[in-house]
Design an enzyme around this catalytic site. Structure first.
Site, PDB file in Angstrom:
ATOM      1  N   GLU A 121      32.103 -50.548 -14.786  1.00 48.06           N
ATOM      2  CA  GLU A 121      32.572 -51.367 -15.915  1.00 48.06           C
ATOM      3  C   GLU A 121      32.826 -52.808 -15.468  1.00 48.06           C
ATOM      4  O   GLU A 121      32.495 -53.755 -16.177  1.00 48.06           O
ATOM      5  CB  GLU A 121      33.828 -50.728 -16.528  1.00 48.06           C
ATOM      6  CG  GLU A 121      33.464 -49.432 -17.255  1.00 48.06           C
ATOM      7  CD  GLU A 121      34.660 -48.607 -17.690  1.00 48.06           C
ATOM      8  OE1 GLU A 121      35.514 -48.294 -16.833  1.00 48.06           O
ATOM      9  OE2 GLU A 121      34.748 -48.289 -18.886  1.00 48.06           O
ATOM     10  N   GLU A 141      33.212 -40.411 -16.106  1.00 47.29           N
ATOM     11  CA  GLU A 141      34.559 -40.158 -16.639  1.00 47.29           C
ATOM     12  C   GLU A 141      34.683 -38.800 -17.315  1.00 47.29           C
ATOM     13  O   GLU A 141      35.753 -38.185 -17.291  1.00 47.29           O
ATOM     14  CB  GLU A 141      34.954 -41.259 -17.627  1.00 47.29           C
ATOM     15  CG  GLU A 141      35.412 -42.564 -16.977  1.00 47.29           C
ATOM     16  CD  GLU A 141      34.259 -43.514 -16.689  1.00 47.29           C
ATOM     17  OE1 GLU A 141      33.081 -43.073 -16.701  1.00 47.29           O
ATOM     18  OE2 GLU A 141      34.526 -44.708 -16.454  1.00 47.29           O
TER      19      GLU A 141
HETATM   20  C1  3H9 Z   1      37.626 -44.530 -14.271  1.00 46.74           C
HETATM   21  O1  3H9 Z   1      37.119 -45.354 -13.588  1.00 46.74           O
HETATM   22  C2  3H9 Z   1      38.290 -44.788 -15.585  1.00 46.74           C
HETATM   23  C3  3H9 Z   1      37.845 -46.067 -16.243  1.00 46.74           C
HETATM   24  O2  3H9 Z   1      36.652 -45.874 -16.953  1.00 46.74           O
HETATM   25  C4  3H9 Z   1      38.860 -46.505 -17.241  1.00 46.74           C
HETATM   26  C5  3H9 Z   1      40.140 -47.030 -16.698  1.00 46.74           C
HETATM   27  C6  3H9 Z   1      41.010 -47.612 -17.752  1.00 46.74           C
HETATM   28  N1  3H9 Z   1      40.610 -42.949  -7.255  1.00 46.74           N
HETATM   29  O3  3H9 Z   1      35.288 -37.475  -2.862  1.00 46.74           O
HETATM   30  P1  3H9 Z   1      35.650 -37.882  -1.500  1.00 46.74           P
HETATM   31  C7  3H9 Z   1      39.666 -40.365  -2.969  1.00 46.74           C
HETATM   32  S1  3H9 Z   1      37.723 -42.911 -13.824  1.00 46.74           S
HETATM   33  C8  3H9 Z   1      41.456 -42.510  -6.324  1.00 46.74           C
HETATM   34  O4  3H9 Z   1      36.074 -36.826  -0.549  1.00 46.74           O
HETATM   35  P2  3H9 Z   1      32.957 -38.681  -0.886  1.00 46.74           P
HETATM   36  C9  3H9 Z   1      39.592 -38.863  -2.892  1.00 46.74           C
HETATM   37  O5  3H9 Z   1      40.671 -38.256  -3.560  1.00 46.74           O
HETATM   38  C10 3H9 Z   1      37.080 -42.874 -12.188  1.00 46.74           C
HETATM   39  N2  3H9 Z   1      41.061 -41.817  -5.250  1.00 46.74           N
HETATM   40  O6  3H9 Z   1      34.528 -38.795  -0.794  1.00 46.74           O
HETATM   41  C11 3H9 Z   1      39.624 -38.641  -1.401  1.00 46.74           C
HETATM   42  O7  3H9 Z   1      40.972 -38.773  -0.983  1.00 46.74           O
HETATM   43  P3  3H9 Z   1      41.527 -37.893   0.230  1.00 46.74           P
HETATM   44  C12 3H9 Z   1      35.611 -42.870 -12.191  1.00 46.74           C
HETATM   45  C13 3H9 Z   1      39.768 -41.566  -5.127  1.00 46.74           C
HETATM   46  O8  3H9 Z   1      32.450 -39.690   0.077  1.00 46.74           O
HETATM   47  C14 3H9 Z   1      38.859 -39.852  -0.856  1.00 46.74           C
HETATM   48  O9  3H9 Z   1      38.890 -40.828  -1.883  1.00 46.74           O
HETATM   49  N3  3H9 Z   1      35.136 -42.619 -10.844  1.00 46.74           N
HETATM   50  C15 3H9 Z   1      38.841 -41.996  -6.069  1.00 46.74           C
HETATM   51  O10 3H9 Z   1      32.529 -37.279  -0.760  1.00 46.74           O
HETATM   52  C16 3H9 Z   1      37.420 -39.555  -0.518  1.00 46.74           C
HETATM   53  O11 3H9 Z   1      36.818 -38.948  -1.648  1.00 46.74           O
HETATM   54  C17 3H9 Z   1      34.944 -41.378 -10.395  1.00 46.74           C
HETATM   55  O12 3H9 Z   1      35.122 -40.413 -11.100  1.00 46.74           O
HETATM   56  C18 3H9 Z   1      39.306 -42.733  -7.165  1.00 46.74           C
HETATM   57  N4  3H9 Z   1      38.474 -43.211  -8.100  1.00 46.74           N
HETATM   58  O13 3H9 Z   1      32.584 -39.113  -2.357  1.00 46.74           O
HETATM   59  C19 3H9 Z   1      34.496 -41.270  -8.971  1.00 46.74           C
HETATM   60  N5  3H9 Z   1      37.606 -41.582  -5.692  1.00 46.74           N
HETATM   61  O14 3H9 Z   1      40.711 -38.268   1.416  1.00 46.74           O
HETATM   62  C20 3H9 Z   1      35.333 -40.266  -8.244  1.00 46.74           C
HETATM   63  C21 3H9 Z   1      37.774 -40.928  -4.538  1.00 46.74           C
HETATM   64  O15 3H9 Z   1      42.961 -38.260   0.308  1.00 46.74           O
HETATM   65  N6  3H9 Z   1      34.994 -40.178  -6.830  1.00 46.74           N
HETATM   66  N7  3H9 Z   1      39.063 -40.914  -4.189  1.00 46.74           N
HETATM   67  O16 3H9 Z   1      41.309 -36.470  -0.205  1.00 46.74           O
HETATM   68  C22 3H9 Z   1      33.892 -39.560  -6.400  1.00 46.74           C
HETATM   69  O17 3H9 Z   1      33.076 -39.066  -7.146  1.00 46.74           O
HETATM   70  C23 3H9 Z   1      33.711 -39.475  -4.911  1.00 46.74           C
HETATM   71  O18 3H9 Z   1      34.952 -39.703  -4.314  1.00 46.74           O
HETATM   72  C24 3H9 Z   1      32.703 -40.497  -4.331  1.00 46.74           C
HETATM   73  C25 3H9 Z   1      32.772 -40.433  -2.763  1.00 46.74           C
HETATM   74  C26 3H9 Z   1      31.295 -40.132  -4.791  1.00 46.74           C
HETATM   75  C27 3H9 Z   1      33.037 -41.895  -4.734  1.00 46.74           C
END
Ligand code: 3H9
Length: 716
Positions: A121, A141
């Site tokens: 975004e 999301e």
């Molecule tokens: C959004 O953006 C809403 C908006 O549209 C509107 C707002 C108003 N936040 O998955 P991993 C942490 S909704 C906080 O093992 P990978 C995760 O908990 C969001 N923490 O790594 C973990 O912590 P820990 C839209 C996050 O390399 C560590 O990072 N975005 C977030 O296998 C490593 O994560 C998503 O839905 C976050 N956004 O994969 C993306 N993301 O080590 C969500 C990760 O303490 N994330 N963490 O357990 C993912 O899909 C994967 O993390 C990603 C990396 C592909 C990025």
């Protein structure tokens, strides 16, 4: 070139930094591990833009992520807090996005790793987007039960058109840069160094007028086409995300983009966004997001424990499980030897693997060359030749203790000293298997789920002698295979199947008392289960469960009711899909339909058991099936066979088709209220006896103290 003057103006230098390269301000976000837009980052970005605006030497701006990625989204921890306390509202990125879009100098978003959710975004509010070829972009999301609520539903259709925006928001799928370029989501794929390429691009367009995404209305379509796209999107949502509200709301917000001016569309999106954020589905799905990541943190295991490197794997058994496990390793690029006892079994196994890959090639999901590479990594064989070199042996043979004891005695002699031995048993005692070897500390359960190349769950079964290094290796195996590894204790059926036994038992009792299989399944799928339990049984094989029951017959308590109908199906040769007949009958495309013959068999069995068949309500089906599962889950927790209720939720959402939007069985019970669950369990105990329904002490304790399983987890 670096501008110290500019750097000193930034209030959050650790999170966002700025430097100048030939008139291009490079703003770098440094918020490891994924550069989420957590507290301080939006402010840091706003400050950096203000600094770039004030500097006359700056002619254009590049925004880039430090480390392995661009920005992977809003901070889900913040969203979690907002979901719990909806009155506080979620993070509001509107002021930042508006200032970026209105920035008087061209802004180029330079993307590597992932640009997801709020990250995308932000990128869409920039004037240009460039990305390396491997970068992934998306609006995932819906996986969290929310919509792209930072103006994503308003800018995305302006860049990619209405149908593509709907598809991306509903599916949550991520697109690689080349596809993003075709869609219009980015402007250029950069070969080579991203920063250098982005700075060169920004220098080139410096001084040129910019086009704001919010003003680009040419892709917003016409009402007739859009109506059709919205209808198709709702159908797609129903199909791929049944029962989920977020994708439907995302379509509603995109609809607003096509009907309202940008500012008003954003307002409508904000209203919808806050509503979804406050929904029970969002809370449940955010719980699952963190629970899936939490399972890797194993109590008592130091996170720095070394693991054995796995470079080559031996698999025993070329059947459904062995073949699926072999594919999972080949998909990860690791060579496997796949052994079975007869040429016919080996040939059948390899033919099935080939057929599975071919189907993926035919559907355009896997290039032929990739299939060829993967096939070449799998060596079918009849002997243990080469097993002396492998780093891990996974036994996926017949589910019989005798067979496993023999095999482990044999492979213990063949395997090298530091080879980890694993069994894919789904119910048998790991210690008994480990104890026939000279290395019980290196014997672990790796319980894969069928089809093992697809299903994400692996239960990692911890025997009493298991060494930390072996456990760390098992967790690393799950990571390598891109699976979710959940550590469980060594009890009958471990966690998943142990909870499924009472679940199935109740389903079968209900059938004996008056329900029909299709009625039970419909109640469960309407609840949200991916499949009804009867259909699951037919898929897994009635004969398989029958065999498991024979293994454990000696544990049956005399006088305690056991389902009889399952035996009757087995005896009638109705072994499920493999016989085109089980709880249902199946056509040649394996489409199930109710079978009058089964109805007759059920009625006969009910009469034989002395039941006068009665009308069974949906509520009774759900209570008995689900609470039997939850009550067993509570026993598992207090016995320590699962570390956290959240681990059980992960097992059920990743391996048993439990709906993620309900958060898993234990989260579901929390949402019902443990007092209510406990009281119902007590009623069922009165009705059906303590042997089947004695409430778990932990359930009682939590219910009486007004607590939840989630709160219990916090004390772990
Ligand atoms: C959004 O953006 C809403 C908006 O549209 C509107 C707002 C108003 N936040 O998955 P991993 C942490 S909704 C906080 O093992 P990978 C995760 O908990 C969001 N923490 O790594 C973990 O912590 P820990 C839209 C996050 O390399 C560590 O990072 N975005 C977030 O296998 C490593 O994560 C998503 O839905 C976050 N956004 O994969 C993306 N993301 O080590 C969500 C990760 O303490 N994330 N963490 O357990 C993912 O899909 C994967 O993390 C990603 C990396 C592909 C990025």
């Amino acid at each position: 070139m670096q501008s110290d003057a500019l750097n000193s103006k930034i209030t959050m230098p650790d999170l966002v930094s700025i430097s100048i390269h030939d008139g291009v301000a490079v703003i770098t976000v440094q918020n490891p591990p994924v550069n989420a837009l957590g507290p301080g980052v939006p402010q840091g970005l706003a400050d950096a833009f203000a600094a770039a605006s004030a500097d006359a030497a700056v002619r254009s701006v590049v925004v880039i992520g430090g480390g392995k990625t661009f920005i992977a989204g809003a901070d889900i921890k913040e969203l979690e807090a907002a979901a719990r306390n909806p009155k506080a509202g979620g993070p509001d990125l509107h002021p930042l996005l508006t200032s970026v879009e209105n920035f008087p100098k061209p802004v180029v978003m330079a993307i590597h790793g992932t640009a997801l959710g709020g990250g995308l975004e932000l990128a869409m509010a920039g004037h240009y987007r460039v990305a390396v070829a491997e970068a992934l972009l998306g609006a995932p999301e819906a996986n969290l039960g929310i919509i792209p609520g930072a103006e994503g539903t308003q800018r995305l259709p302006r860049l990619v058109g209405v149908p593509a925006a709907i598809d991306l928001c509903v599916s949550g799928r991520l697109v690689k840069a080349p596809e993003a370029l075709t869609l219009g989501l980015i402007d250029k794929v950069i070969d080579g160094d991203l920063l250098a390429g982005a700075v060169a691009f920004a220098a080139e367009i410096a001084g040129q007028p910019v086009s704001k995404t919010c003003d680009r209305n040419d892709k917003l379509g016409n009402p007739a086409d859009n109506e059709a796209a919205f209808a198709a999107g709702r159908e797609q949502a129903k199909k791929i995300r049944p029962h989920q509200t977020a994708p439907i709301w995302a379509i509603e917000a995109i609809e607003a983009a096509t009907k309202l001016p940008f500012d008003q569309g954003c307002k409508r999106e904000r209203e919808i966004s806050l509503e979804t954020l406050a929904s029970p589905q969002a809370q449940a799905m955010i719980h699952v997001f963190f629970a899936e990541r939490g399972v890797a943190k194993v109590p008592g295991l130091d996170k720095d424990t070394p693991s054995y490197p796995i470079r080559k794997v031996g698999i025993i058994g070329a059947g459904t499980m062995g073949g699926g496990i072999a594919m999972a390793w080949a998909n990860a690029g690791i060579p496997v030897l796949m052994k079975d006892t007869t040429q016919e079994a080996v040939d059948r196994g390899i033919a099935t693997i080939r057929k599975n890959y071919q189907r993926s090639v035919d559907r355009g999901r896997t290039p032929q060359a990739v299939m060829d590479q993967r096939m070449a990594l799998i060596t079918p064989q009849l002997s243990f030749d080469g097993f002396e070199d492998v780093d891990l042996i996974i036994e996926a043979a017949f589910e019989s203790m005798e067979v496993k004891r023999q095999l482990f005695t044999e492979i213990d002699k063949i395997a090298k000293k530091d080879c980890v031995l694993a069994t894919n048993t789904s119910t048998l005692d790991i210690d008994e298997i480990a104890n026939v070897t000279s290395r019980p500390q290196m014997v672990v359960g790796l319980h894969f789920f069928s089809p093992a190349n697809v299903m994400r769950l692996v239960e990692i079964v911890r025997g009493k002698d298991l060494a930390p290094q072996t456990l760390a290796t098992a967790l690393a195996v799950a990571r390598t295979l891109k699976k979710v590894g959940v550590v469980v204790g060594n009890c009958r059926g471990f966690v998943g199947n142990r909870m499924m036994f009472p679940y199935m038992r109740e389903a079968q009792f209900l059938v004996e008392e008056g329900a029909l299989p299709e009625q039970v399944d419909k109640a469960l799928t309407n609840f949200g289960m991916a499949m009804g339990i009867m259909a699951v049984d037919d898929m897994g094989g009635i004969d398989l469960l029958w065999r498991v029951r024979q293994e454990y017959k000696h544990l049956d308590k005399p006088g305690v009711r056991k389902p009889v109908i399952h035996d009757r199906l087995y005896e009638a040769g109705r072994w499920g899909q493999k016989r085109s007949a089980g709880w249902y009958k199946y056509d040649d495309k394996l489409k199930a339909s109710p079978d009058p013959e089964v109805h007759a068999l059920i009625e006969k069995t009910s009469a034989e058991l002395g039941f006068t068949r009665r009308a069974i309500t949906t509520e009774e089906i759900i209570d008995r099936c689900l609470y039997a599962m939850v009550n067993e889950g509570a026993k598992i927790l207090e016995e320590g066979h699962a570390s956290r209720a959240a681990d059980i939720d992960v097992i059920y959402t990743t391996g048993y088709g439990f709906p993620g939007w309900r958060g898993g069985p234990m989260w579901f019970a929390d949402t019902v209220g443990l007092k209510k669950v406990y009281e119902r369990v007590c009623e069922l105990e009165q009705q059906f006896g303590s042997d089947l329904w004695a409430p778990a002490p932990l359930l009682k304790q939590l219910a009486e103290s007004g607590k939840t399983f989630a709160q219990w987890d916090e004390t772990r």
